[in-house]
Design a protein around this motif. Structure first.
Motif, PDB file in Angstrom:
ATOM      1  N   LEU A 265      11.279  46.194  -1.877  1.00  0.00           N
ATOM      2  CA  LEU A 265      11.367  45.311  -3.094  1.00  0.00           C
ATOM      3  C   LEU A 265      10.878  45.432  -3.904  1.00  0.00           C
ATOM      4  O   LEU A 265      11.439  45.602  -5.162  1.00  0.00           O
ATOM      5  N   SER A 266       9.653  46.086  -4.124  1.00  0.00           N
ATOM      6  CA  SER A 266       8.895  47.376  -5.063  1.00  0.00           C
ATOM      7  C   SER A 266      10.103  47.940  -6.145  1.00  0.00           C
ATOM      8  O   SER A 266      10.051  47.795  -7.556  1.00  0.00           O
ATOM      9  N   LEU A 267      10.552  49.253  -5.423  1.00  0.00           N
ATOM     10  CA  LEU A 267      11.005  49.582  -6.285  1.00  0.00           C
ATOM     11  C   LEU A 267      12.752  49.315  -6.564  1.00  0.00           C
ATOM     12  O   LEU A 267      13.624  48.889  -6.993  1.00  0.00           O
ATOM     13  N   ALA A 268      13.190  47.989  -5.307  1.00  0.00           N
ATOM     14  CA  ALA A 268      14.165  47.331  -6.005  1.00  0.00           C
ATOM     15  C   ALA A 268      14.327  46.310  -6.828  1.00  0.00           C
ATOM     16  O   ALA A 268      15.081  45.854  -7.988  1.00  0.00           O
ATOM     17  N   ASP A 269      13.356  45.975  -7.317  1.00  0.00           N
ATOM     18  CA  ASP A 269      12.911  44.956  -8.613  1.00  0.00           C
ATOM     19  C   ASP A 269      11.452  45.277  -9.031  1.00  0.00           C
ATOM     20  O   ASP A 269      11.008  44.304  -9.335  1.00  0.00           O
ATOM     21  N   PRO A 270      11.629  46.594 -10.530  1.00  0.00           N
ATOM     22  CA  PRO A 270      10.260  47.590 -10.857  1.00  0.00           C
ATOM     23  C   PRO A 270       9.065  46.451 -11.543  1.00  0.00           C
ATOM     24  O   PRO A 270       8.029  46.726 -12.116  1.00  0.00           O
ATOM     25  N   GLU A 271       9.940  45.470 -12.413  1.00  0.00           N
ATOM     26  CA  GLU A 271       9.639  44.482 -13.492  1.00  0.00           C
ATOM     27  C   GLU A 271       8.576  43.598 -12.777  1.00  0.00           C
ATOM     28  O   GLU A 271       7.754  43.055 -12.908  1.00  0.00           O
ATOM     29  N   LEU A 272       9.133  43.223 -11.140  1.00  0.00           N
ATOM     30  CA  LEU A 272       9.030  41.894 -10.896  1.00  0.00           C
ATOM     31  C   LEU A 272       7.564  42.449 -10.121  1.00  0.00           C
ATOM     32  O   LEU A 272       6.555  41.922 -10.153  1.00  0.00           O
ATOM     33  N   ALA A 273       7.931  44.067  -9.599  1.00  0.00           N
ATOM     34  CA  ALA A 273       6.230  44.630  -8.752  1.00  0.00           C
ATOM     35  C   ALA A 273       5.248  44.324 -10.255  1.00  0.00           C
ATOM     36  O   ALA A 273       4.070  44.467  -9.414  1.00  0.00           O
ATOM     37  N   GLU A 274       5.570  44.626 -11.046  1.00  0.00           N
ATOM     38  CA  GLU A 274       4.202  45.358 -12.014  1.00  0.00           C
ATOM     39  C   GLU A 274       3.582  43.468 -12.689  1.00  0.00           C
ATOM     40  O   GLU A 274       2.541  43.588 -12.772  1.00  0.00           O
ATOM     41  N   ALA A 275       5.106  42.739 -12.971  1.00  0.00           N
ATOM     42  CA  ALA A 275       3.799  41.721 -13.029  1.00  0.00           C
ATOM     43  C   ALA A 275       3.831  40.679 -12.385  1.00  0.00           C
ATOM     44  O   ALA A 275       2.529  40.030 -12.600  1.00  0.00           O
ATOM     45  N   GLU A 276       4.442  40.293 -11.452  1.00  0.00           N
ATOM     46  CA  GLU A 276       4.023  39.661 -10.710  1.00  0.00           C
ATOM     47  C   GLU A 276       3.711  39.219  -9.370  1.00  0.00           C
ATOM     48  O   GLU A 276       3.474  39.014  -8.475  1.00  0.00           O
ATOM     49  N   GLY A 277       4.486  40.827  -8.900  1.00  0.00           N
ATOM     50  CA  GLY A 277       3.736  41.388  -7.287  1.00  0.00           C
ATOM     51  C   GLY A 277       4.864  41.056  -6.469  1.00  0.00           C
ATOM     52  O   GLY A 277       5.022  40.207  -6.517  1.00  0.00           O
ATOM     53  N   VAL A 278       4.908  41.810  -5.773  1.00  0.00           N
ATOM     54  CA  VAL A 278       5.634  41.255  -4.132  1.00  0.00           C
ATOM     55  C   VAL A 278       4.618  40.943  -2.693  1.00  0.00           C
ATOM     56  O   VAL A 278       3.774  41.788  -2.788  1.00  0.00           O
ATOM     57  N   PRO A 279       5.478  40.038  -1.785  1.00  0.00           N
ATOM     58  CA  PRO A 279       4.525  40.098  -0.608  1.00  0.00           C
ATOM     59  C   PRO A 279       4.078  41.265  -0.006  1.00  0.00           C
ATOM     60  O   PRO A 279       5.368  41.953   0.171  1.00  0.00           O
ATOM     61  N   LEU A 280       3.375  41.264   0.859  1.00  0.00           N
ATOM     62  CA  LEU A 280       2.738  42.479   1.721  1.00  0.00           C
ATOM     63  C   LEU A 280       1.662  41.947   2.539  1.00  0.00           C
ATOM     64  O   LEU A 280       1.138  41.388   2.491  1.00  0.00           O
ATOM     65  N   GLY A 281       3.263  42.180   3.975  1.00  0.00           N
ATOM     66  CA  GLY A 281       1.977  41.448   4.899  1.00  0.00           C
ATOM     67  C   GLY A 281       2.433  39.683   5.267  1.00  0.00           C
ATOM     68  O   GLY A 281       3.176  39.364   4.473  1.00  0.00           O
ATOM     69  N   GLU A 282       1.123  39.322   5.669  1.00  0.00           N
ATOM     70  CA  GLU A 282       1.685  37.679   5.872  1.00  0.00           C
ATOM     71  C   GLU A 282       1.020  37.032   4.614  1.00  0.00           C
ATOM     72  O   GLU A 282       1.985  35.638   4.227  1.00  0.00           O
ATOM     73  N   ARG A 283       0.202  37.045   4.551  1.00  0.00           N
ATOM     74  CA  ARG A 283      -1.128  36.938   3.072  1.00  0.00           C
ATOM     75  C   ARG A 283      -1.566  37.360   1.761  1.00  0.00           C
ATOM     76  O   ARG A 283      -2.030  37.071   1.694  1.00  0.00           O
ATOM     77  N   SER A 284      -0.529  38.360   2.084  1.00  0.00           N
ATOM     78  CA  SER A 284      -1.349  39.934   1.027  1.00  0.00           C
ATOM     79  C   SER A 284      -0.454  40.178  -0.074  1.00  0.00           C
ATOM     80  O   SER A 284       0.463  39.010  -0.191  1.00  0.00           O
TER      81      SER A 284
END
Length: 265
Positions: A119-138
């Motif tokens: 998910l992070s590599l698909a949308d680098p701007e989102l990954a830097e600014a808001e982050g992406v879901p990791l696991g169940e609650r991370s």
């Protein structure tokens, strides 16, 4: 996604997990076990169960295949807490290889990490600014590029309960062992936080002291030599041997020479 260069290869380690060989044939993990190293050197090295409260904030320098992150996720979400990871990585290739084939020995945790990396590599701007879901609650915030620069782009309020310092060996990637970079990390560490690294070089340990951290030793992992743990005072760290501590304090009291090589003592 870009094609994966054939010059990077995944090879088995002795515990059944795999590591990467870079284009020059250098391994990214101990041959005794990449997953064991992630569990013992990093997740256990910072004592993840004692970091944070309901949430643990982790700085993962040198994400690589994501095994250290998976070990942290297992330790934190396995206890019903959440993990917030800021990942810094220079090379795309290890991330792509992780996504292409999650590590069976480390699953289901590594599967969750690779999904977040994708998910992070698909949308680098989102990954830097808001982050992406990791696991169940991370959540994961990923920055790809020179960590000396990307750490400076983090919001001022981004601080950490734990740090994994796992770039390539000092002789191969000396820029991520420079005093200024170690100081930038130390400035973002919360009281009670811990940093773990496989490196035990006295020059690096002296720079951690100069950055205001206390320094201790981590035990051997397989045939790998001891590592280093560090944290802001007060900190109850596994102590260095008395003679080593005296020599380290003497070294830290001297001005740090510019571009001094990192020895292994």
């Amino acid at each position: 996604m870009n094609s994966i260069p054939e010059t990077w290869n995944r090879v088995l380690t002795q515990d059944g997990s795999r590591t990467l060989l870079d284009p020059e044939g250098r391994a990214c993990h101990a041959s005794e076990g990449a997953w064991d190293q992630a569990l013992l050197r990093y997740a256990a090295g910072v004592e993840m169960s004692k970091r944070g409260d309901t949430k643990v904030r982790l700085l993962d320098v040198g994400v690589g295949l994501g095994l250290n992150m998976a070990a942290a996720l297992a330790a934190v979400e396995g206890e019903g807490r959440s993990l917030e990871v800021t990942g810094l990585e220079l090379h795309l290739t290890p991330l792509q290889l992780a996504i292409a084939e999650p590590e069976p020995l480390a699953n289901p945790w590594h599967q969750k990490v690779t999904e977040a990396l994708e998910l992070s590599l698909a949308d680098p701007e989102l990954a830097e600014a808001e982050g992406v879901p990791l696991g169940e609650r991370s959540r994961l915030w990923l920055r790809v590029g020179d960590a000396r620069e990307t750490i400076l782009t983090l919001p001022p309020e981004r601080r950490f309960d734990a740090v994994f310092l796992d770039p390539f060996a000092p002789k191969e990637q000396s820029d991520l062992w420079e005093p200024d970079f170690l100081r930038a990390i130390a400035e973002r560490m919360e009281p009670g936080s811990r940093l773990a690294t496989y490196c035990a070089a006295s020059a690096m340990r002296a720079d951690l002291l100069r950055a205001g951290l206390l320094v201790g030793r981590l035990g051997r992992v397989g045939r790998k030599a001891e590592g280093t743990v560090a944290g802001p005072a007060p900190a109850n760290l596994p102590p260095l041997l008395p003679r080593a501590l005296r020599r380290l304090k003497q070294r830290a009291a001297d001005p740090a020479p510019k571009n001094a090589p990192l020895d292994s003592q």
